[in-house]
Design a protein around this motif. Structure first.
Motif, PDB file in Angstrom:
ATOM      1  N   HIS A  73       0.864  -1.181   0.041  1.00  0.00           N
ATOM      2  CA  HIS A  73      -0.023   0.162  -0.179  1.00  0.00           C
ATOM      3  C   HIS A  73       0.901   1.338   0.024  1.00  0.00           C
ATOM      4  CE1 HIS A  73      -2.873  -3.029   1.510  1.00  0.00           C
ATOM      5  NE2 HIS A  73      -3.480  -2.480   0.950  1.00  0.00           N
ATOM      6  N   ALA A  74       2.121   1.053   0.809  1.00  0.00           N
ATOM      7  CA  ALA A  74       2.863   2.281   0.640  1.00  0.00           C
ATOM      8  C   ALA A  74       4.282   1.857   0.425  1.00  0.00           C
ATOM      9  CB  ALA A  74       2.773   2.994   1.906  1.00  0.00           C
ATOM     10  N   LEU A  75       5.297   2.334  -0.133  1.00  0.00           N
ATOM     11  CA  LEU A  75       6.689   2.323  -0.422  1.00  0.00           C
ATOM     12  C   LEU A  75       7.373   3.488   0.207  1.00  0.00           C
ATOM     13  CD1 LEU A  75       9.170   0.971  -1.446  1.00  0.00           C
ATOM     14  CD2 LEU A  75       8.602   2.082  -3.609  1.00  0.00           C
ATOM     15  N   ASP A  83       9.070   2.011 -11.672  1.00  0.00           N
ATOM     16  CA  ASP A  83       8.845   0.572 -11.531  1.00  0.00           C
ATOM     17  C   ASP A  83       7.596   0.018 -10.443  1.00  0.00           C
ATOM     18  OD1 ASP A  83      10.804   0.183 -13.191  1.00  0.00           O
ATOM     19  OD2 ASP A  83      12.260  -0.565 -12.007  1.00  0.00           O
ATOM     20  N   ALA A  84       7.597   0.799  -9.272  1.00  0.00           N
ATOM     21  CA  ALA A  84       6.644   0.511  -8.134  1.00  0.00           C
ATOM     22  C   ALA A  84       5.226   0.651  -8.794  1.00  0.00           C
ATOM     23  CB  ALA A  84       6.724   1.260  -7.107  1.00  0.00           C
ATOM     24  N   LYS A  85       4.985   1.915  -9.402  1.00  0.00           N
ATOM     25  CA  LYS A  85       3.851   2.432 -10.057  1.00  0.00           C
ATOM     26  C   LYS A  85       3.173   1.424 -10.989  1.00  0.00           C
ATOM     27  CE  LYS A  85       2.547   6.155  -7.829  1.00  0.00           C
ATOM     28  NZ  LYS A  85       1.390   6.198  -7.169  1.00  0.00           N
ATOM     29  N   ARG A  86       4.315   0.726 -11.983  1.00  0.00           N
ATOM     30  CA  ARG A  86       3.806  -0.140 -12.953  1.00  0.00           C
ATOM     31  C   ARG A  86       3.452  -1.539 -12.216  1.00  0.00           C
ATOM     32  NH1 ARG A  86       7.997   0.542 -15.991  1.00  0.00           N
ATOM     33  NH2 ARG A  86       9.277  -1.009 -14.818  1.00  0.00           N
ATOM     34  N   ILE A  87       4.016  -1.957 -11.150  1.00  0.00           N
ATOM     35  CA  ILE A  87       3.839  -3.302 -10.518  1.00  0.00           C
ATOM     36  C   ILE A  87       2.408  -3.100  -9.533  1.00  0.00           C
ATOM     37  CG2 ILE A  87       4.586  -4.669  -8.710  1.00  0.00           C
ATOM     38  CD1 ILE A  87       7.440  -4.948 -10.037  1.00  0.00           C
ATOM     39  N   ALA A  88       2.359  -1.877  -8.824  1.00  0.00           N
ATOM     40  CA  ALA A  88       1.230  -1.735  -7.826  1.00  0.00           C
ATOM     41  C   ALA A  88       0.724  -0.213  -8.109  1.00  0.00           C
ATOM     42  CB  ALA A  88       2.125  -1.787  -6.419  1.00  0.00           C
ATOM     43  N   PRO A  89      -0.254  -0.103  -9.102  1.00  0.00           N
ATOM     44  CA  PRO A  89      -0.486   1.331  -9.615  1.00  0.00           C
ATOM     45  C   PRO A  89      -0.972   2.081  -8.305  1.00  0.00           C
ATOM     46  CG  PRO A  89      -1.421  -0.085 -11.175  1.00  0.00           C
ATOM     47  CD  PRO A  89      -0.837  -0.923  -9.877  1.00  0.00           C
ATOM     48  N   GLU A  90      -1.547   1.647  -7.247  1.00  0.00           N
ATOM     49  CA  GLU A  90      -2.189   2.364  -6.427  1.00  0.00           C
ATOM     50  C   GLU A  90      -1.305   2.566  -5.033  1.00  0.00           C
ATOM     51  OE1 GLU A  90      -5.574   3.185  -6.452  1.00  0.00           O
ATOM     52  OE2 GLU A  90      -5.655   2.278  -8.383  1.00  0.00           O
ATOM     53  N   VAL A  91      -0.046   2.185  -5.326  1.00  0.00           N
ATOM     54  CA  VAL A  91       0.838   2.225  -4.091  1.00  0.00           C
ATOM     55  C   VAL A  91       1.223   3.755  -3.859  1.00  0.00           C
ATOM     56  CG1 VAL A  91       3.152   2.187  -5.558  1.00  0.00           C
ATOM     57  CG2 VAL A  91       3.003   1.395  -3.126  1.00  0.00           C
ATOM     58  N   ARG A  92       1.131   4.038  -2.616  1.00  0.00           N
ATOM     59  CA  ARG A  92       1.606   5.376  -2.171  1.00  0.00           C
ATOM     60  C   ARG A  92       3.352   5.619  -1.930  1.00  0.00           C
ATOM     61  NH1 ARG A  92      -0.273  10.349   0.341  1.00  0.00           N
ATOM     62  NH2 ARG A  92       1.402  11.730   0.249  1.00  0.00           N
ATOM     63  N   ILE A  93       3.880   6.248  -2.573  1.00  0.00           N
ATOM     64  CA  ILE A  93       5.324   6.469  -2.535  1.00  0.00           C
ATOM     65  C   ILE A  93       5.874   7.606  -1.470  1.00  0.00           C
ATOM     66  CG2 ILE A  93       7.594   6.440  -3.618  1.00  0.00           C
ATOM     67  CD1 ILE A  93       6.079   5.102  -5.918  1.00  0.00           C
ATOM     68  N   PHE A  94       6.758   7.386  -0.829  1.00  0.00           N
ATOM     69  CA  PHE A  94       7.198   8.245   0.108  1.00  0.00           C
ATOM     70  C   PHE A  94       8.794   8.332   0.083  1.00  0.00           C
ATOM     71  CE2 PHE A  94       3.342   6.974   2.176  1.00  0.00           C
ATOM     72  CZ  PHE A  94       2.658   8.346   2.321  1.00  0.00           C
ATOM     73  N   GLN A  95       9.341   9.461   0.258  1.00  0.00           N
ATOM     74  CA  GLN A  95      10.677   9.523   0.242  1.00  0.00           C
ATOM     75  C   GLN A  95      11.111  10.129   1.710  1.00  0.00           C
ATOM     76  OE1 GLN A  95      12.984  10.699  -3.454  1.00  0.00           O
ATOM     77  NE2 GLN A  95      10.862  11.325  -4.007  1.00  0.00           N
ATOM     78  N   ALA A  96      11.876   9.348   2.446  1.00  0.00           N
ATOM     79  CA  ALA A  96      12.236   9.865   3.841  1.00  0.00           C
ATOM     80  C   ALA A  96      13.348   9.384   4.252  1.00  0.00           C
ATOM     81  CB  ALA A  96      11.116   9.250   4.661  1.00  0.00           C
ATOM     82  N   SER A  97      14.001  10.134   5.524  1.00  0.00           N
ATOM     83  CA  SER A  97      14.930   9.793   6.042  1.00  0.00           C
ATOM     84  C   SER A  97      14.759   9.703   7.504  1.00  0.00           C
ATOM     85  CB  SER A  97      16.245  10.954   5.796  1.00  0.00           C
ATOM     86  OG  SER A  97      17.184  10.677   6.715  1.00  0.00           O
TER      87      SER A  97
END
Lengths: 222, 222
Positions: free
Chosen positions: B158-160, B181-195
């Motif tokens: 659900h999230a990356l 790549d992630a959107k192609r495999i899991a179109p609904e995934v929410r992607i975050f960039q974090a530290s």
């Protein structure tokens, strides 16, 4: 019953692994099982290491991955013959699939084969592939607690390469902790600190591998 | 016969997972299965995230590891109740062992439980624990090819969270490749960039989790 089945599989694997090792030894092919987490830098390490080995012997690489032939393509791009094994979801290589890769290589042509296992700090440890030595690659960015948390991976390692030393200034990482944990679990393990990216430490690792092979060829070490 | 046994195990796991999910849902406990490689930074992410969640709800953590109770101790140290599960060599948590952890918690006391799975980019993907959502943590230092090479891990996420953004200036990493790549495999995934180390992006992730939980409580999302 599940446990019995698992033992049977491991026993069958051990027999096939012995067969692989015999074939490799008869052909004088020193074989390395390289293991580590996804992204530990195994392929990048091979890209840095193989050009150094290339002038001294003929090497080939067997790449293990769940999917894609990306890694074998990277190895071919530096002029080293490679075989890509796709495990179709399995979390480790086994002796049987490595035996198939050996069938596809003319073993008499090679002095060293490096098998890059599937990226996994757990499952790959339990499967003898017929290698002569095991080299575990741990990225410094994975953190200093990994030997303690994943002991089975490190206890049969002949060498441990702490990779990505170029990032030491930018991360909180205590190499001393990794080294003392590794020495406690595997007193004979040889530990290297290297950066596949900067090239730091790669020549020392290469010389150690060549020396290991030489001593094996001369029967000084098994 | 081996394949049938594996299917039976997965089917049994699915049934226990449904039971876990029912128990959690009846108690209003939104549950997150957090997955990723060894050293992706899952525990450090929890150390950064939980103090933010703490003011809004009562949370608990279930830690899965092969060995040690290091991670649960780190979570307790920031004042969050935790349960350490040791898998004794197994490369993933399953619904049965997570059920044992749920037995040891008074579920009525918690609004959210985060289960930090064993560090593994392969095996953990196949086991439903009874969670409501899956969050995969990928360290930028693992490299941009990981979604393509380990697709099963990402397809049900659900999230990356792409972690360790503080190291972007020091590594060769293309976040755009991971995202596409992630959107192609899991179109609904929410992607975050974090530290997790600098705190960058953690508040956004925390708000998303709280919002996810709110929508789940209101029956807007399953």
């Amino acid at each position: 019953m599940k446990i019995i089945a698992a033992k049977k599989i491991l026993k069958a694997n051990d027999q096939i692994a012995e067969n692989n090792r015999r074939r490799l030894s008869q052909n004088g092919v020193f074989t390395v099982n390289m293991l580590g987490s996804p992204g530990a830098g195994k392929t990048t390490l091979l890209e840095a290491l193989l050009p150094l080995l290339k002038s001294r012997l003929s090497a080939a690489v067997i790449e293990g991955d769940i999917a894609t032939s990306n890694d074998a393509e990277r190895i071919e791009a530096i002029g080293i013959p490679s075989v890509q094994l796709n495990t179709d979801g399995a979390c480790h290589l086994d002796a049987n699939i490595v035996g198939l890769a050996l069938d596809s290589l003319d073993l008499g042509n090679y002095g060293m084969i490096i098998v890059e296992n599937v990226g996994n700090l757990i499952c790959t440890a339990g499967f003898d592939l017929g290698e002569h030595i095991r080299v575990v690659v741990l990225s410094a960015t994975e953190g200093a607690d990994k030997v303690e948390k994943y002991p089975a991976m490190f206890q049969n390692a002949h060498a441990l390469v702490i990779n990505k030393t170029d990032l030491y200034p930018h991360i909180d990482f205590d190499p001393g902790r990794v080294m003392s944990d590794a020495k406690r679990i595997a007193p004979e393990v040889r530990i290297f600190q290297a950066s596949a990216r900067s090239g730091d430490g790669i020549a020392v690792l290469g010389e150690w591998l060549l020396d290991k092979r030489e001593r094996w060829l001369q029967g000084i070490e098994k």
